[in-house]
Design a protein around this motif. Structure first.
Motif, short mmCIF file in Angstrom:
data_model
loop_
_atom_site.label_atom_id
_atom_site.label_comp_id
_atom_site.label_asym_id
_atom_site.label_seq_id
_atom_site.Cartn_x
_atom_site.Cartn_y
_atom_site.Cartn_z
N ASN A 1 6.17 21.90 33.48
CA ASN A 1 5.52 22.32 34.81
C ASN A 1 3.87 22.25 34.58
O ASN A 1 3.07 21.76 35.29
CB ASN A 1 5.92 23.39 35.67
CG ASN A 1 5.52 23.45 37.05
OD1 ASN A 1 4.70 22.41 37.62
ND2 ASN A 1 5.64 24.60 37.71
N GLN A 53 2.56 18.81 33.52
CA GLN A 53 2.51 18.11 34.66
C GLN A 53 1.26 18.22 35.74
O GLN A 53 0.61 17.55 36.18
CB GLN A 53 3.86 18.08 35.45
CG GLN A 53 3.88 17.18 36.55
CD GLN A 53 5.28 17.21 37.25
OE1 GLN A 53 5.96 18.29 37.12
NE2 GLN A 53 5.26 16.20 38.14
N THR A 54 0.97 19.91 35.55
CA THR A 54 -0.07 20.16 36.63
C THR A 54 -1.60 19.81 35.83
O THR A 54 -2.41 19.62 36.49
CB THR A 54 -0.20 21.71 36.59
OG1 THR A 54 1.30 22.02 37.39
CG2 THR A 54 -1.05 22.22 37.46
#
Length: 83
Positions: free
Chosen positions: A22, A25-26
């Motif tokens: 996560n 991806q950010t």
């Protein structure tokens, strides 16, 4: 035989991998923007002969701002205000 500790460790590793995925991806769009901004700055130096002094502050502005940051550094350099 599978123990409770092994199941707990497996769950902890799974959560860590999901959190890391996560975060990656950010952060990916910011990294791409920073790399493109740095490429613009270096291309302006080599192709157009602009004498932009690459300092840590200029690199930080370009890394955070991306292409707009590179343009700000180039404009400030052209007008002799900074860099």
């Amino acid at each position: 035989m599978v123990t409770g500790l092994e199941i707990l460790l497996l769950a902890a590793v799974l959560v860590a991998v999901l959190v890391a995925a996560n975060i990656v991806q950010t952060v990916r769009p910011f990294v791409i923007n920073a790399v493109v901004g740095l490429v613009v700055l270096f291309l302006a130096n080599f192709l157009f002969g602009l004498s932009v002094t690459v300092t840590p502050i200029a690199l930080l502005i370009v890394a955070i701002g991306g292409v707009p940051g590179a343009l700000v550094v180039l404009v400030l350099s052209l007008f002799g205000i900074a860099f």
